[in-house]
Design a protein around this motif. Structure first.
Motif, PDB file in Angstrom:
ATOM      1  N   LEU A   1       0.821  -1.217   0.000  1.00  0.00           N
ATOM      2  CA  LEU A   1       0.000   0.000   0.000  1.00  0.00           C
ATOM      3  C   LEU A   1       0.851   1.261   0.000  1.00  0.00           C
ATOM      4  CD1 LEU A   1      -2.941  -0.831   2.432  1.00  0.00           C
ATOM      5  CD2 LEU A   1      -2.963  -0.670  -0.053  1.00  0.00           C
ATOM      6  N   LYS A   2       2.004   1.166   0.638  1.00  0.00           N
ATOM      7  CA  LYS A   2       2.864   2.356   0.742  1.00  0.00           C
ATOM      8  C   LYS A   2       3.397   2.770  -0.627  1.00  0.00           C
ATOM      9  CE  LYS A   2       4.547   0.949   5.268  1.00  0.00           C
ATOM     10  NZ  LYS A   2       4.266  -0.494   5.074  1.00  0.00           N
ATOM     11  N   LYS A   3       3.471   1.795  -1.513  1.00  0.00           N
ATOM     12  CA  LYS A   3       4.044   2.107  -2.840  1.00  0.00           C
ATOM     13  C   LYS A   3       3.003   2.602  -3.827  1.00  0.00           C
ATOM     14  CE  LYS A   3       7.599  -1.473  -2.417  1.00  0.00           C
ATOM     15  NZ  LYS A   3       7.877  -2.856  -2.809  1.00  0.00           N
TER      16      LYS A   3
ATOM     17  N   TRP B   1       5.678   2.677  -9.697  1.00  0.00           N
ATOM     18  CA  TRP B   1       4.562   1.742  -9.598  1.00  0.00           C
ATOM     19  C   TRP B   1       3.301   2.292 -10.277  1.00  0.00           C
ATOM     20  CZ3 TRP B   1       6.097  -2.874  -8.519  1.00  0.00           C
ATOM     21  CH2 TRP B   1       7.281  -3.052  -7.821  1.00  0.00           C
ATOM     22  N   VAL B   2       3.181   3.596 -10.264  1.00  0.00           N
ATOM     23  CA  VAL B   2       2.042   4.220 -10.968  1.00  0.00           C
ATOM     24  C   VAL B   2       2.233   4.056 -12.482  1.00  0.00           C
ATOM     25  CG1 VAL B   2       0.854   6.383 -11.456  1.00  0.00           C
ATOM     26  CG2 VAL B   2       1.547   5.843  -9.122  1.00  0.00           C
TER      27      VAL B   2
ATOM     28  N   ALA C   1      -0.167   2.330 -15.132  1.00  0.00           N
ATOM     29  CA  ALA C   1      -0.629   3.051 -16.329  1.00  0.00           C
ATOM     30  C   ALA C   1      -0.320   2.239 -17.583  1.00  0.00           C
ATOM     31  CB  ALA C   1       0.030   4.424 -16.396  1.00  0.00           C
ATOM     32  N   LEU C   2       0.853   1.611 -17.587  1.00  0.00           N
ATOM     33  CA  LEU C   2       1.266   0.795 -18.721  1.00  0.00           C
ATOM     34  C   LEU C   2       0.273  -0.351 -18.947  1.00  0.00           C
ATOM     35  CD1 LEU C   2       3.761   1.239 -20.450  1.00  0.00           C
ATOM     36  CD2 LEU C   2       4.837  -0.698 -19.267  1.00  0.00           C
ATOM     37  N   ILE C   3      -0.147  -0.982 -17.825  1.00  0.00           N
ATOM     38  CA  ILE C   3      -1.110  -2.090 -17.921  1.00  0.00           C
ATOM     39  C   ILE C   3      -2.387  -1.622 -18.634  1.00  0.00           C
ATOM     40  CG2 ILE C   3      -2.589  -3.651 -16.584  1.00  0.00           C
ATOM     41  CD1 ILE C   3      -0.350  -3.737 -14.474  1.00  0.00           C
TER      42      ILE C   3
ATOM     43  N   PHE D   1      -7.597   4.946  -9.947  1.00  0.00           N
ATOM     44  CA  PHE D   1      -8.105   6.016  -9.087  1.00  0.00           C
ATOM     45  C   PHE D   1      -8.646   5.436  -7.779  1.00  0.00           C
ATOM     46  CE2 PHE D   1     -11.559   8.802  -7.639  1.00  0.00           C
ATOM     47  CZ  PHE D   1     -10.908  10.015  -7.575  1.00  0.00           C
ATOM     48  N   ALA D   2      -9.439   4.379  -7.912  1.00  0.00           N
ATOM     49  CA  ALA D   2     -10.062   3.783  -6.716  1.00  0.00           C
ATOM     50  C   ALA D   2      -9.003   3.201  -5.780  1.00  0.00           C
ATOM     51  CB  ALA D   2     -11.058   2.706  -7.136  1.00  0.00           C
TER      52      ALA D   2
END
Lengths: 645, 382
Positions: free
Chosen positions: B139-141, B147-148, B152-154, B183-184
């Motif tokens: 969760l921290k990441k 990681w974002v 986004a790539l996915i 977002f969620a």
């Protein structure tokens, strides 16, 4: 991933917060959609409803039934024929080439037809129906109906189309109809909306064109519901149109047919006119053409053939053809001299075969000369020198005046296209158009209908009718069937003693042994004819040609030969008909035109092929042979049945 | 949460699962599909064929599939998420090379007798993959750049592959559906602000590239944009659909022109009246009452699913529900906005109502996943 309870709680909190946020954004968007829906469906509903109705309802014009054209006896000259046609829409057809090729296996279609249909379909919007084939018979239509599933976008339709049951007989008079062109529309200030109906046809020439307003009628209308591709789903209501009025002509279809066939093989024109009323009974211009070809859309090969024909079938030579009248003009010169008191008509003039005027020698057609001739003999033998003398005495102004009085140089107001005024040359005319003074030589030429003088066969017929009746006869082509009383023509006020001389000259032309048309005399009692021959020069034989041995007309190419003319009226004692005949490049009036004039005159008097007894006995065998040949070409009596009650 | 409490919680198993099915959701889905059957019957001129009957059969099949998916434990779906995503990416690449062309686009993949539309599949697998990703991720990441970017790539890779087919509508749905999950999951605001900024830049680039060598969209897509901006520009060409659609919709008024009485639909002025423009037909024949009630049903589905997402204890499940319903929302919102002239004509069907097979089956699989998440989480015995 294993998570601690705290992490799980945190995760749930985040997801809940974000989820609720997403939810409210979504709710907001849904609210916007609802607001838009309300705006369109409640606030603007009226406006959109109107647009939907506009979409749905099409006002269509119903073409009126075109008026018919009849001859003087009620024989149909132009009618409407029910026919089947096949129309095709591009968007319903899909592969138009495939459908067209299937269609070609069921009904006769030429390469041209297919190409035209293809082009029309690609040029128009996809839902516009294009006519692929017309005038199909019931068998062909049934075949198409039976194969309908294989022919998407193809629909058989029934409609009326114009047809001319007498084919080429009245082509130049009645004319023909054709589709409305851009030019037709531009020419009109406020075009009748009916003209916008696809495939609507209007008069393109002749009576069809000049009587368009009468014949057309008024369009009806139909409100139909259409779908998006323009296909009619159902009819909402309909108001029928008013059919056009019928038109009755003065033409006698049977005589017209006879006259045209009598001209067969020649480039020629013949006009028959009632000397009292001016009714035109026949207006034949040969060769003619089949107007039905134009209604169907003439193929380019056919059209080229008509254009390239050196006999010019498309030209109405009776009113459009301009010919030097030649010796048929001599009555004008004679009357002008009488009126100018230049001669009493009894006085004789010596003809040595030529006359020298202003340093130029003018020849008589007879090189040896006519000797001493008076007016009657001069007309009968067509002595040129006599009229050279007379014209010098009275002058061109008197000749002009008489020429106009006898109906030459006037454009008659007839309901047909391209009526020409001819040319009645005056001093002013020459000054204006040739920028030169009128010379005595011009007068001499004019006196025998050469030089600048140009007339149409119709004008020559009018002239002859006026000489026969002493009335200012005006030609007419339209006949009001309800009008019982015939028109009363104004008197021409030519002195009876002058007319006696002129008529005597014309009677002798045909009936005196030395007359130029003696071989075309009529021997039947009460049908005797008076006339005048004319041979007008188109080109004179050049010095070079003379040296090359060309001395006779026969040696010249056709289009350089002289025109042959003949005018006559009959019967001599109580004139009824005036006839004018012009045979283009026919070489001699007495040899080429007079026999035709005699036959047509006799046909008018006898209501058909003339009896042999009307001809001089020695000619009867030859005439009979000619008649047999002609009768084969004449239209069958069934075609001339009276179709009007 | 105490140990005791933890033990008292249990996961439904066996036939008991039936009790835990989100039945209000099932009822709402059937109600919405019912609108579809009625409209398909109407646009066929009062015939069950060619649309209403096949649609009914397909929906029945969809329901069965939904229940099958629903009763499979959620952990299974979580464990195959990565694999499913990889397969759909491969299929999309396959379309690129072996796809069959139809209607100016390459969308179909034919494997033996099967006709697959991998782009439809990608809608679900992308959401599954992202939900599984965030379930797995520390969760921290969550908001760390690397990681974002990976998340986004996915979302973006399948979307880009679909754009190339070209199918702008579906690509957008995939990307936005992925975005909803990201977002969620709680990624930081700043990223979304940046994306928004980038989006504006991309739109500018797309519009600017027109007519140049590096033109990004196909000509017909540009024409659709033109028509959207001004439908009156070319009432018979590109703007025709929108114009006719708005006329039909507006002429419906308060209560509509009556069942099977819509002239715009019946006389074929409406394009695609049984697929993308079916909402227009509904609005024409049943007016504001009919149209807004369908919108209400859709929003109720959203609400029911949101409740389900809030209640579940599974992070994977909650994200899955949010993603699927987010995509579902995009479907009907974009479709409605499109027929009302608020969005370009992008070819997005009205979910569960428009005639069409693959979209409906994929949606029912999606709702199956929603149901599975709803059923399979531990809860206190009632």
């Amino acid at each position: 991933m294993k998570r601690t309870e705290r992490e799980k709680e945190f995760s749930q909190r985040v997801i809940s917060r974000r989820g609720l946020l997403l939810g409210s954004v979504q709710l907001g968007i849904a609210g916007t959609l609802l607001w838009r829906l309300r705006d369109m469906q409640l606030n603007q509903a009226e406006q959109f409803h109107l647009l939907a109705e506009e979409n749905r309802i099409n006002l269509r014009l119903l073409p009126p039934v075109r008026g018919l054209i009849f001859d003087r006896n009620g024989v149909l000259l132009a009618g409407n024929e029910q026919n089947y046609r096949v129309v095709m829409k591009r968007d319903d057809a899909g592969d138009i080439d495939l459908v067209l090729s299937r269609l070609a296996q069921l009904i006769p279609l030429t390469e041209d037809d297919i190409e035209r249909a293809r082009r029309d379909m690609l040029r128009n919007r996809p839902f516009v129906p294009v006519t692929v084939a017309e005038r199909l018979n019931w068998d062909e239509i049934s075949r198409i109906a039976a194969n309908a599933p294989a022919l998407p976008g193809v629909t058989p339709e029934m409609g009326l189309s114009r047809y001319y049951p007498l084919y080429e007989d009245t082509a130049h008079v009645v004319g023909y109809v054709g589709p409305v062109s851009e030019r037709d529309l531009e020419a009109l200030e406020a075009p009748d909306p009916v003209l916008m109906i696809p495939r609507f046809q209007i008069g393109k020439s002749g009576v069809e064109r000049m009587q368009e307003e009468t014949l057309r009628g008024r369009a009806g209308s139909q409100r139909v519901e259409v779908n998006a591709v323009g296909r009619v789903m159902r009819e909402l209501d309909r108001v029928e149109g008013t059919p056009g009025d019928n038109v009755h002509l003065t033409i006698d279809a049977k005589l017209q047919n006879y006259a045209l066939e009598r001209l067969h093989g020649q480039s020629a024109a013949a006009v028959v006119m009632d000397v009292e009323t001016g009714d035109i009974l026949a207006l034949a211009s040969g060769p003619s053409f089949d107007p039905n070809l134009f209604v169907r859309g003439i193929s380019s090969t056919d059209f080229r053939g008509l254009l390239d024909n050196e006999f010019r079938p498309l030209v109405n030579k009776t009113v459009q053809g301009l010919y030097p009248p030649g010796s048929t003009f001599k009555m004008v010169t004679a009357l002008a001299a009488l009126e100018a008191a230049a001669t009493d008509g009894q006085e004789t003039v010596f003809c040595p075969g030529h006359m020298d005027i202003a340093g130029h020698r003018f020849h008589c057609w007879r090189r040896g000369g006519h000797g001493r001739v008076g007016m009657v003999a001069a007309l009968a033998q067509s002595c040129d020198v006599y009229f050279y003398e007379m014209s010098q005495r009275c002058g061109i102004d008197k000749i002009n005046e008489m020429s106009t009085r006898l109906g030459l140089g006037i454009r008659y107001d007839l309901p047909i296209t391209s009526v020409s005024a001819g040319l009645n040359p005056t001093r002013e005319w020459k000054q204006r158009n040739r920028n030169a003074d009128w010379r005595i030589g011009d007068t001499i030429n004019a006196s025998i209908g050469q030089g600048y003088v140009l007339t149409t066969p119709l004008q020559l017929a009018v002239m002859t009718a006026r000489l026969a009746s002493n009335k200012a006869v005006l030609p007419r082509l339209l006949r009001d069937p309800l009008e019982r009383a015939e028109r009363e023509m104004a008197s021409l006020d030519l002195r009876p003693e002058w007319l006696r001389l002129i008529r005597r000259g014309m009677v002798d032309t045909v009936n005196h042994q030395r007359g130029t048309a003696y071989s075309s005399r009529v021997v039947a009692e009460g049908q005797m004819m008076a006339g005048k021959t004319g041979t007008s020069q188109v080109f004179s034989i050049t010095r070079a040609e003379r040296e090359a041995g060309i001395r006779r007309q026969e040696d010249l190419p056709w289009n350089r030969r002289n025109h042959a003319l003949f005018v006559d009226y009959a019967p001599v004692d109580n004139p009824r008909f005036a006839v004018a005949v012009v045979v283009e490049h026919g070489m001699g009036g007495s040899s080429a035109a007079a026999p035709i004039g005699r036959d047509i005159t006799l046909a008018a008097l006898n209501g058909g092929v003339p009896p042999l007894s009307a001809y001089p006995a020695p000619q009867r065998n030859r005439i009979r042979a000619e008649q047999i040949e002609l009768e084969e070409r004449l239209r069958a009596p069934e075609a001339m049945r009276v179709s009007r009650a | 949460m105490s140990y005791l409490e933890y033990n008292t919680k249990r996961m439904p198993a066996g036939l008991a699962k039936v009790l835990y099915v989100n039945w209000p959701l099932v009822a709402l889905l059937i109600a919405v599909a019912g609108y579809g059957f009625i409209m398909l019957y109407s646009v066929a001129g009062g015939n069950a064929t060619p649309w209403a009957e096949p649609q009914l059969k397909r929906f029945a099949a969809g329901l069965v599939i939904m229940f099958v998916v629903a009763f499979v434990p959620l952990w299974f779906w979580r464990s195959i998420a990565g694999l499913a995503y990889a397969v759909s990416i491969l299929l999309l690449i396959g379309v690129e090379f072996f796809g069959s062309v139809g209607m100016g686009a390459k969308r179909w993949l034919e494997i033996g007798p099967l006709r697959l539309q991998p782009s439809e599949l990608a809608k679900i697998t992308t959401i599954m993959a992202l939900a599984a990703y965030y379930d797995w991720l520390d969760l921290k990441k969550t908001s760390r750049l690397l990681w974002v970017l990976l998340a986004a790539l996915i979302a973006v890779v399948p979307a880009l592959l679909v754009v190339r087919q070209p199918d702008l509508g579906t690509a957008m749905l995939i990307a936005l559906g992925g975005g909803v999950v990201i977002f969620a999951a709680g990624v930081h605001w700043a990223y979304f602000a940046a994306i928004l900024g980038a989006g504006v830049a991309v739109v500018t680039a797309v519009l600017q590239s027109r007519g140049t060598e590096w033109q990004i969209l196909k000509d017909y897509q540009y024409r659709r944009i033109d028509a959207f901006l001004d439908p009156t520009l070319d009432p018979l060409g590109a703007g025709y659909h929108i114009n006719q659609s708005m006329i039909a919709l507006g002429s419906g008024g308060w209560s509509g022109r009556g069942f099977m009485e819509g002239t715009q639909a019946r006389l074929n002025f409406l394009p695609e009246k049984h697929t993308d423009f079916i909402f227009t037909t509904l609005a024409e024949e049943f007016g504001f009452v009919g149209a807004s009630s369908l919108l209400l049903l859709y929003m109720l589905i959203m609400g029911v699913c949101l409740l389900s997402a809030l209640n579940t204890t599974s992070r994977f499940g909650a994200l899955l529900i949010t993603g699927v319903t987010g995509t579902f929302f995009l479907y009907f919102a974009v479709n409605m906005a499109m027929v009302m002239g608020l969005a370009p004509v992008v070819g997005v069907p009205l979910p569960l109502v428009s005639y069409g097979g693959s979209a409906m089956i994929v949606l029912m699989v999606g709702f199956g996943l929603v149901q599975s998440a709803h059923i399979h989480h531990a809860r206190l015995p009632s």
